[in-house]
Design a protein around this motif. Structure first.
Motif: not given
Length: 275
Positions: A191-203, A238-252
């Motif tokens: 949730a933290s990573v998703l909400n900091f992505i600069p996309v319209p409609g997200l925090d 897309t590959r964006l999902g792989d990068w996203f989960f790699q970042a999340v697991y890295w933080i974990g």
């Protein structure tokens, strides 16, 4: 004729937690104890613990937005009941509560949830405007850090063994509880990573929007209802999902949260899929 916003009177019980939130919190605490003690069906206990824990975090996330708005000048958030931690007061409970819970249960990702409406006519600073958007995901960051404390200091020692059936066996002190806690911390990280992505409609998008020109802000707002849908599709297709989960697991990993515990916790949560 220039419109001047009129401040409303703050209700006397504006900051009193709602019975709905108190009920959710009570189920979270009780299900946590049941998971710890392996009371009854432990998979159902884990389900209740993770889902209600996620609901509590949704309420706290939106409360942070509302409180920041209140302090920054929008007193109308108190009249709307946003400061009482009641998820039923959000602009759309179906999209704000039901959908995020379904995605957590089925996909194991912390989908941004509830939405409180801030009257930006009362906010007279770009910095305040950005901070109102930033405090929500920062709340998820704080929750992720708090949930990771037991793992950082050496608790949550779960021993894994491959059983003859091919399943993973758990041993140690309260293994189901630690797996559930790891999964809940994982959801806060997503949730933290998703909400900091600069996309319209997200925090993340709302943090940078106040610094745009009026023309860009209007275009940004037009894309806001579709921004997360496009991001969600990109994460899964897309590959964006792989990068996203790699970042999340890295933080974990940085927070000493074992990836296997996360996966087992999410699997235990889906009590209908196993014995």
């Amino acid at each position: 004729m220039t419109y001047e916003p009129v401040y409303t009177r703050t209700p006397r019980n504006a900051f009193v937690p709602s019975p709905v939130f108190v009920g959710i919190l009570a189920v979270f605490v009780v299900s946590g104890w049941m998971t710890w003690a392996r009371f009854g069906n432990v998979r159902v206990d884990v389900f209740l613990f993770i889902v209600t824990g996620w609901l509590v975090s949704l309420c706290l996330h939106e409360y942070a937005h509302a409180l920041a708005g209140f302090v920054s000048g929008d007193k109308t958030v108190a009249e709307r009941g946003y400061l009482r931690l009641n998820p039923l007061k959000y602009t759309n409970p179906l999209l704000s509560i039901v959908l995020p819970v379904v995605v957590v249960v089925l996909g194991g990702i912390g989908l941004p949830g509830g939405a409180v409406w801030i009257d930006h006519r009362y906010i007279n600073s770009k910095v305040k405007d950005s901070l109102i958007s930033a405090v929500g995901p920062l709340t998820n960051v704080v929750l992720a850090l708090l949930l990771s404390v037991p793992f950082l200091i050496g608790f949550g020692d779960v021993h894994l063994a491959l059983l003859p059936t091919g399943e993973v066996g758990l041993s140690g002190a309260h293994p189901q509880f630690w797996c559930a806690l790891a999964a809940l911390a994982f959801l806060q990280i997503t949730a933290s990573v998703l909400n900091f992505i600069p996309v319209p409609g997200l925090d993340g998008g709302s943090i940078i929007a106040p610094w745009m020109s009026p023309a860009y802000q209007r275009a940004w707002s037009l894309f806001a209802p579709y921004g997360f849908i496009l991001l969600f599709l990109a994460l899964w297709q897309t590959r964006l999902g792989d990068w996203f989960f790699q970042a999340v697991y890295w933080i974990g990993d940085l927070l000493s949260i074992d990836r296997t515990l996360i996966q087992i916790g999410l699997e235990l949560m889906r009590f209908w899929s196993g014995s």
